[in-house]
Design a protein around this motif. Structure first.
Motif, PDB file in Angstrom:
ATOM      1  N   UNK A  88      -5.972  -1.917  -2.088  1.00 20.28           N
ATOM      2  CA  UNK A  88      -6.832  -1.327  -1.835  1.00 20.28           C
ATOM      3  C   UNK A  88      -6.531   0.427  -1.918  1.00 20.28           C
ATOM      4  N   UNK A  89      -4.685  -0.171  -1.481  1.00 17.18           N
ATOM      5  CA  UNK A  89      -4.338   1.919  -1.606  1.00 17.18           C
ATOM      6  C   UNK A  89      -4.851   2.853  -2.483  1.00 17.18           C
ATOM      7  N   UNK A  90      -5.289   2.496  -3.794  1.00 17.46           N
ATOM      8  CA  UNK A  90      -4.906   3.503  -4.216  1.00 17.46           C
ATOM      9  C   UNK A  90      -6.537   4.389  -4.515  1.00 17.46           C
ATOM     10  N   UNK A  91      -7.434   3.547  -3.637  1.00 21.96           N
ATOM     11  CA  UNK A  91      -8.126   3.693  -3.611  1.00 21.96           C
ATOM     12  C   UNK A  91      -8.740   4.558  -2.182  1.00 21.96           C
ATOM     13  N   UNK A  92      -7.951   4.517  -1.571  1.00 18.45           N
ATOM     14  CA  UNK A  92      -7.818   5.053  -0.037  1.00 18.45           C
ATOM     15  C   UNK A  92      -7.193   6.318  -0.157  1.00 18.45           C
ATOM     16  N   UNK A  93      -5.924   6.605  -0.969  1.00 13.11           N
ATOM     17  CA  UNK A  93      -5.372   7.504  -1.302  1.00 13.11           C
ATOM     18  C   UNK A  93      -6.243   8.817  -2.456  1.00 13.11           C
ATOM     19  N   UNK A  94      -7.163   8.390  -3.111  1.00 18.11           N
ATOM     20  CA  UNK A  94      -7.875   9.286  -3.147  1.00 18.11           C
ATOM     21  C   UNK A  94      -8.902   9.840  -2.729  1.00 18.11           C
ATOM     22  N   UNK A  95      -9.596   8.493  -2.206  1.00 16.01           N
ATOM     23  CA  UNK A  95     -10.928   9.252  -0.711  1.00 16.01           C
ATOM     24  C   UNK A  95      -9.820  10.144  -0.017  1.00 16.01           C
ATOM     25  N   UNK A 131      -7.774   2.838 -12.001  1.00 19.13           N
ATOM     26  CA  UNK A 131      -8.295   2.363 -10.388  1.00 19.13           C
ATOM     27  C   UNK A 131      -8.819   3.806  -9.794  1.00 19.13           C
ATOM     28  N   UNK A 132      -8.223   4.818 -10.851  1.00 20.29           N
ATOM     29  CA  UNK A 132      -8.713   6.701 -10.324  1.00 20.29           C
ATOM     30  C   UNK A 132      -9.625   6.758 -10.710  1.00 20.29           C
ATOM     31  N   UNK A 133     -10.078   6.946 -12.316  1.00 20.06           N
ATOM     32  CA  UNK A 133     -10.971   7.639 -12.784  1.00 20.06           C
ATOM     33  C   UNK A 133     -12.467   6.512 -11.890  1.00 20.06           C
ATOM     34  N   UNK A 134     -12.604   5.212 -11.676  1.00 14.08           N
ATOM     35  CA  UNK A 134     -13.987   4.938 -11.118  1.00 14.08           C
ATOM     36  C   UNK A 134     -13.980   5.773  -9.778  1.00 14.08           C
TER      37      UNK A 134
ATOM     38  N   UNK B  64     -19.814  -2.972 -13.008  1.00 13.50           N
ATOM     39  CA  UNK B  64     -18.683  -3.237 -13.698  1.00 13.50           C
ATOM     40  C   UNK B  64     -18.144  -3.789 -12.599  1.00 13.50           C
ATOM     41  N   UNK B  65     -17.631  -3.896 -11.370  1.00 20.79           N
ATOM     42  CA  UNK B  65     -17.268  -4.471 -10.055  1.00 20.79           C
ATOM     43  C   UNK B  65     -15.852  -3.677 -10.167  1.00 20.79           C
ATOM     44  N   UNK B  66     -15.259  -3.069 -10.721  1.00 17.94           N
ATOM     45  CA  UNK B  66     -14.195  -2.386 -10.678  1.00 17.94           C
ATOM     46  C   UNK B  66     -13.658  -1.667  -9.637  1.00 17.94           C
ATOM     47  N   UNK B  67     -14.611  -1.314  -8.640  1.00 21.24           N
ATOM     48  CA  UNK B  67     -14.480  -0.532  -7.559  1.00 21.24           C
ATOM     49  C   UNK B  67     -14.256  -1.620  -6.206  1.00 21.24           C
ATOM     50  N   UNK B  68     -14.193  -2.669  -5.729  1.00 22.22           N
ATOM     51  CA  UNK B  68     -13.770  -4.250  -5.386  1.00 22.22           C
ATOM     52  C   UNK B  68     -15.638  -4.006  -4.394  1.00 22.22           C
ATOM     53  N   UNK B  69     -15.716  -4.126  -3.885  1.00 23.60           N
ATOM     54  CA  UNK B  69     -16.912  -4.824  -2.418  1.00 23.60           C
ATOM     55  C   UNK B  69     -16.906  -3.095  -2.184  1.00 23.60           C
TER      56      UNK B  69
END
Lengths: 448, 156
Positions: A88-95, A131-134, B64-69
């Motif tokens: 989840x590090x990519x989501x962490x950095x984006x947020x 990872x970043x687009x969603x 789609x579940x692309x973002x996990x939980x």
């Protein structure tokens, strides 16, 4: 892909001219790939098979033509990314990036573009945008702004960032391997111009879209409620991933001096992370985890490369690419400046319209064929930089210019905000031409 | 046994001129999970379900579940925002297409098979030749009929 070491194939089927046969197979494969009706890996492997079955090259020559450094580097990085992304590090950095500007819409666009560019420089572009687009769509939904400017900027950022390093974009991996250019060579020669191109591009994006972006205070507060710490799903794995990623990037920096290929570093890093990921698990759990990660490797891309290398080897073997290099040199009058300009601009335009991987696969032996004219391998190094800049930045010219563009377009479509081909190209092609003009000035000032 | 023998005829419906907010209120009020959508002539024009409402509230990139939980996202704020944006959306734009329609004369086995194939929710809408609403049959109705048959057999 080095014809001088290859013995001639014994018999070409029906006594056909090997040159025309090989060129026909190449054009047929490229043509059908462009139609996008069949899987490109299947087509490349069929083309490779035809090269051998028709007697253009032998099986040994075909195997010798596969650049296992490119294959190893791609596969190794795919494994490392497949494991790292689970943390989840990519989501962490984006947020974190989006919150750092307090949800101000233009600031968010800029920060997400910076994150995309930096990740794209060290990971492959497709993974980065996957990872970043969603997360971007989620953030734009929270802000109540239309996602198109954000996704548009992200596409540009991924291709610009990917240009900066050896591992940022597959064309660079291919060029680095063929021309024996190290990770540091790419950093010292391509990375310096990338921030300039990025800043100019973002300034124009601001002019086109940024000025009109706005979000209510209420919506911005909603963005501030995102808790990036919750994005980290596996802290021990995150530490292991960061350790291995750091070691691999450090390894790339010194690999050349140690006489190692980047593929060795990437594959070693991948194996190490696989081991660390499952450390302390039962044998069954380990096997299951390995199988799962192996299933996440983009085998289609790997086999596409294998087939493509063999197809290009077949054409190269017949002398067709050497002939094309001679014709290019004749057209530029053997002038280095003109040849460099031709390589840069033709690569950019071609990469905007066709897949840049087969294009670069064809251009590599062509540029190698110019070594003698310009005084050896060292003398043609600026041509490699021109090819890398043209092929990577050219991907920004249209929606089909790079795989990452299509991935983002797919997300936009699913989110109910489809990106039209011409709408994208109207701004993107111009921005691509500007980036190539900057690259041209850079190459001219630095190398000519 | 035919569909008409076990179908429920007291059906809670939605009307094609209604909007999302009406529908969510009806779900809360009735605890029903699937509504046939009918026009003024009681002709079935579609079906809406709690699933189709959720599909509308959740963007595709979340589905789609692309973002996990998604533990990092303010979930209720996002759902509320999505609801506020779409609350006046017509019921017709939320309908499952095509709905699961069965004829009153169809066998229970055929209805059960159709329900399993459809898979989206557990109700079939029973109609006449002109597609007027006659009733609904759920998987529960079929299982209840089966239970009745078992009891009857045991008693004999």
């Amino acid at each position: 892909m080095h014809s001088e070491a290859m013995p001639q194939a014994q018999h070409v089927i029906f006594g056909l001219d090997p040159l025309w046969l090989a060129v026909s197979i190449l054009l047929m494969v490229y043509g059908v790939i462009m139609m996008e009706k069949f899987n490109r890996a299947v087509l490349a492997l069929l083309g490779a098979g035809l090269m051998i079955l028709c007697g253009v090259i032998t099986q040994q020559q075909a195997i010798a033509g596969v650049d296992f450094n490119t294959i190893g580097l791609l596969t190794g990085m795919m494994i490392i990314v497949a494991i790292s992304q689970k943390t989840g590090m990519f989501q962490y950095v984006a947020i974190r990036a989006a919150k750092s500007v307090k949800g101000e819409p233009w600031g968010v666009l800029l920060m997400l573009s910076v994150v995309t560019a930096v990740f794209s420089a060290f990971l492959d572009n497709v993974t980065t945008v996957l990872l970043i687009a969603p997360v971007t769509l989620l953030i734009t939904d929270a802000l109540g702004v239309r996602p198109y400017p954000y996704l548009f900027a992200q596409i540009l950022a991924s291709n610009i960032g990917g240009t900066a390093t050896l591992i940022g974009d597959p064309p660079n991996i291919m060029i680095g391997s063929a021309a024996h250019l190290s990770f540091t060579d790419f950093l010292l020669n391509l990375a310096p111009i990338i921030p300039v191109i990025f800043i100019v591009t973002m300034a124009i994006v601001w002019w086109i879209f940024g000025r009109d972006l706005s979000a209510s205070e209420e919506k911005r507060q909603m963005l501030m409620k995102f808790n990036e710490k919750e994005a980290i799903t596996d802290v021990p794995l995150l530490k292991k991933s960061l350790l291995v990623l750091g070691l691999v990037i450090a390894g790339f920096s010194v690999a050349h001096n140690l006489g190692l290929e980047p593929a060795t570093i990437a594959m070693f890093g991948a194996a190490l992370l696989l081991l660390l990921q499952t450390w302390g698990s039962s044998t069954d759990e380990k096997e299951h985890a390995y199988e799962k990660i192996m299933g996440e490797i983009e085998w289609t891309t790997i086999f596409f490369f294998v087939g493509l290398f063999i197809v290009v080897t077949g054409v190269e073997h017949t002398g067709a690419i050497g002939w094309l290099a001679e014709q290019t040199l004749a057209l530029t009058g053997g002038d280095f400046n003109a040849t460099l300009a031709a390589v840069l601009w033709i690569s950019a335009i071609a990469s905007a319209l066709v897949d840049n991987i087969p294009f670069v696969a064809t251009m590599i032996p062509m540029i190698e064929g110019m070594e003698d004219t310009f005084g050896g391998a060292d003398a043609i190094v600026p041509l490699w930089w021109a090819l890398a800049l043209g092929a990577c930045l050219g991907g920004n010219g249209s929606l089909i210019g790079a795989s990452a563009n299509l991935i983002v377009a797919g997300f936009a479509q699913r989110a109910g905000h489809p990106i039209a081909f011409l709408t994208f190209m109207r701004h993107a092609f111009l921005l691509m031409l500007i980036s190539i003009a900057i690259a041209h000035v850079y190459l001219y000032v630095r190398y000519l | 046994m035919r569909a008409k023998d076990i179908m429920k005829t007291a059906v809670i419906t939605a009307y094609e001129q209604e909007v999302l907010v009406d529908l969510i209120a009806r779900v809360r009020e009735t605890h029903v999970r699937m509504f046939p959508v009918i026009n003024q002539e009681r002709v079935v024009v579609g079906a809406v379900s709690t699933f189709s409402i959720m599909e509308h509230l959740l963007p595709a990139y979340i589905l789609s579940g692309d973002l996990g939980d998604l533990a990092f996202a303010p979930d209720m704020d996002l759902l509320l925002s999505s609801y506020m944006e779409g609350r006046n959306l017509a019921v017709t734009s939320l309908m499952d297409a095509p709905p699961l329609l069965v004829n009153a004369e169809e066998s229970i086995l055929a209805v059960a098979a159709a329900l399993m194939r459809y898979g989206k929710h557990e109700c079939a809408i029973v109609i006449d030749q002109q597609q007027h609403l006659l009733g609904v049959i759920s998987a529960e109705d079929i299982l209840n009929s089966l239970s009745n048959a078992v009891e009857k057999n045991s008693a004999q």
